[in-house]
Design a protein around this motif. Structure first.
Motif, mmCIF file in Angstrom:
data_model
loop_
_atom_site.group_PDB
_atom_site.id
_atom_site.type_symbol
_atom_site.label_atom_id
_atom_site.label_comp_id
_atom_site.label_asym_id
_atom_site.label_seq_id
_atom_site.Cartn_x
_atom_site.Cartn_y
_atom_site.Cartn_z
ATOM 1 N N TRP A 182 -49.213 89.108 -61.581
ATOM 2 C CA TRP A 182 -48.013 89.845 -61.946
ATOM 3 C C TRP A 182 -47.306 90.460 -60.740
ATOM 4 O O TRP A 182 -46.072 90.548 -60.716
ATOM 5 C CB TRP A 182 -48.354 90.955 -62.945
ATOM 6 C CG TRP A 182 -48.471 90.460 -64.344
ATOM 7 C CD1 TRP A 182 -49.607 90.270 -65.062
ATOM 8 C CD2 TRP A 182 -47.393 90.065 -65.202
ATOM 9 N NE1 TRP A 182 -49.320 89.775 -66.314
ATOM 10 C CE2 TRP A 182 -47.966 89.650 -66.438
ATOM 11 C CE3 TRP A 182 -46.012 90.020 -65.064
ATOM 12 C CZ2 TRP A 182 -47.203 89.196 -67.503
ATOM 13 C CZ3 TRP A 182 -45.241 89.581 -66.131
ATOM 14 C CH2 TRP A 182 -45.836 89.170 -67.335
ATOM 15 N N ARG A 230 -57.351 89.395 -60.580
ATOM 16 C CA ARG A 230 -56.502 88.203 -60.595
ATOM 17 C C ARG A 230 -55.279 88.394 -61.483
ATOM 18 O O ARG A 230 -54.198 87.866 -61.199
ATOM 19 C CB ARG A 230 -57.314 86.983 -61.050
ATOM 20 C CG ARG A 230 -58.437 86.626 -60.093
ATOM 21 C CD ARG A 230 -59.032 85.281 -60.423
ATOM 22 N NE ARG A 230 -58.099 84.195 -60.167
ATOM 23 C CZ ARG A 230 -57.939 83.612 -58.993
ATOM 24 N NH1 ARG A 230 -58.606 84.045 -57.931
ATOM 25 N NH2 ARG A 230 -57.075 82.624 -58.846
ATOM 26 N N TRP A 231 -55.422 89.121 -62.573
ATOM 27 C CA TRP A 231 -54.283 89.387 -63.450
ATOM 28 C C TRP A 231 -53.210 90.196 -62.723
ATOM 29 O O TRP A 231 -52.018 89.910 -62.801
ATOM 30 C CB TRP A 231 -54.764 90.119 -64.695
ATOM 31 C CG TRP A 231 -53.687 90.436 -65.685
ATOM 32 C CD1 TRP A 231 -53.042 91.631 -65.834
ATOM 33 C CD2 TRP A 231 -53.101 89.553 -66.645
ATOM 34 N NE1 TRP A 231 -52.111 91.555 -66.834
ATOM 35 C CE2 TRP A 231 -52.125 90.291 -67.354
ATOM 36 C CE3 TRP A 231 -53.318 88.224 -66.985
ATOM 37 C CZ2 TRP A 231 -51.356 89.728 -68.371
ATOM 38 C CZ3 TRP A 231 -52.561 87.669 -67.996
ATOM 39 C CH2 TRP A 231 -51.595 88.408 -68.679
ATOM 40 N N GLN A 232 -53.656 91.216 -61.982
ATOM 41 C CA GLN A 232 -52.704 92.043 -61.239
ATOM 42 C C GLN A 232 -52.043 91.252 -60.112
ATOM 43 O O GLN A 232 -50.844 91.411 -59.849
ATOM 44 C CB GLN A 232 -53.428 93.266 -60.674
ATOM 45 C CG GLN A 232 -53.869 94.259 -61.740
ATOM 46 C CD GLN A 232 -54.775 95.337 -61.191
ATOM 47 O OE1 GLN A 232 -55.557 95.082 -60.272
ATOM 48 N NE2 GLN A 232 -54.672 96.533 -61.748
ATOM 49 N N GLU A 267 -54.968 79.399 -61.764
ATOM 50 C CA GLU A 267 -56.154 80.239 -61.939
ATOM 51 C C GLU A 267 -57.432 79.423 -62.111
ATOM 52 O O GLU A 267 -58.524 79.991 -62.116
ATOM 53 C CB GLU A 267 -55.962 81.167 -63.153
ATOM 54 C CG GLU A 267 -54.798 82.128 -63.023
ATOM 55 C CD GLU A 267 -54.916 83.035 -61.808
ATOM 56 O OE1 GLU A 267 -56.041 83.529 -61.559
ATOM 57 O OE2 GLU A 267 -53.916 83.232 -61.106
#
Length: 322
Positions: free
Chosen positions: A229, A224-226, A121
């Motif tokens: 995951w 970015r989090w989605q 990231e």
């Protein structure tokens, strides 16, 4: 009209088929001999240092004497194994080995995965390379130096930990003589030393994820989090499972060097593992046969664990080592 005088097709005999296979195999070796020549030193190393020593495993079933040798020592069967399982200190060592390995698996295995995801990231290239270099370095430091750093850091007089406790008005604690503190210190040290280097495998797996998946996710409005995951973690899951199988196979192999450098009789209760028990019985006490029996038990348990983990992984995820 069909020619009735034509002879039936010839059926190749087993001997002819074997000859053809042998010919193809020899041709393959002639074409690829450079590859096999490069592999030869590794094969020799395995034979000399891993397979040949297996001859000595029979002393686990003998009343071994260094003067009579392996062949001259009398056979006693499973007597040493009965002695092991009746020995409280060995049972304690097995329990400590499993407990420390469980904590290593629980906290140490996810650490490089999380670290790799964090590195992925980071967008600033210079900062990313610098951070990676810093976390990789402890892996290349000798265990003796690592142990020295830990001993100094937790020293009751000059250690940074006790210095901070002093600033907070708390009494100094001699951590390395307290059995309850050994496992957290050992597991934390292992994570600090190996998490950075272990993240390389997962970073390589992340680099192999198809970029078009991320592009499609951005078009769909994913953050970015989605994407981490829903895309990154599922894509590297086969690599995670393979590394987990390898880690499970090493459950009984707690870092011998670091344990023996950090533990002491006061912490045997929680620090003594199978490898250190074997070291004391074999090299210090001269009970080579008993130590060999303990080592064989250790190897068999590790073999069963890795076979079980590999079978379960292949059955439920279709990912396995073989």
């Amino acid at each position: 009209m069909v020619d009735q005088t034509s002879s039936p097709p010839k059926v190749r005999t087993d001997e002819a088929l074997k000859t053809d296979r042998l010919t193809r195999t020899l041709d393959h070796f002639r074409r690829e001999w450079q590859i096999y020549a490069m592999l030869l030193p590794t094969i020799i190393w395995f034979v000399v240092f891993l397979y040949k020593p297996m001859y000595g495993l029979q002393i686990a079933f003998k009343d071994y004497s260094i003067f009579r040798g392996v062949q001259g020592s009398p056979w006693i069967g499973l007597e040493h194994f009965q002695t092991l399982f009746a020995n409280d200190s060995f049972i304690r060592a097995v329990r400590n080995t499993i407990t420390i390995s469980f904590y290593n698996l629980l906290f140490g295995f996810p650490a490089p995965i999380i670290l790799a995801l964090m590195f992925n990231e980071i967008l600033h290239a210079t900062y990313k390379r610098t951070a990676q270099t810093i976390v990789y370095l402890p892996h290349f430091i000798s265990s003796v130096i690592i142990a020295g750093i830990v001993i100094t850091a937790f020293s009751p007089t000059v250690g940074v930990i006790n210095t901070v406790l002093g600033w907070l008005g708390m009494d100094s604690i001699y951590f390395l003589t307290q059995p309850e503190w050994f496992r957290p210190i050992f597991v934390g040290t292992g994570i600090w030393q190996e998490a950075g280097f272990g993240s390389i495998v997962f970073l390589a797996a992340i680099a192999g994820v198809n970029p078009s998946l991320y592009e499609s996710a951005v078009v769909d409005g994913a953050n970015r989090w989605q994407m981490m995951w829903k895309i990154t973690i599922p894509s590297i899951l086969p690599t995670i499972l393979i590394m987990l199988i390898i880690r499970i196979g090493n459950v009984m192999e707690v870092s011998f060097e670091l344990v023996i450098l950090l533990y002491q009789p006061a912490t045997y209760e929680t620090a003594d593992v199978v490898n250190t028990w074997v070291y004391r019985q074999g090299l210090q006490s001269g009970q080579y046969d008993l130590a060999a029996a303990a080592g064989l038990f250790n190897a068999v348990v590790a073999f069963v664990l890795v076979m079980t983990a590999n079978t379960l992984s292949r059955r439920f995820s279709r990912t396995s080592l073989w």
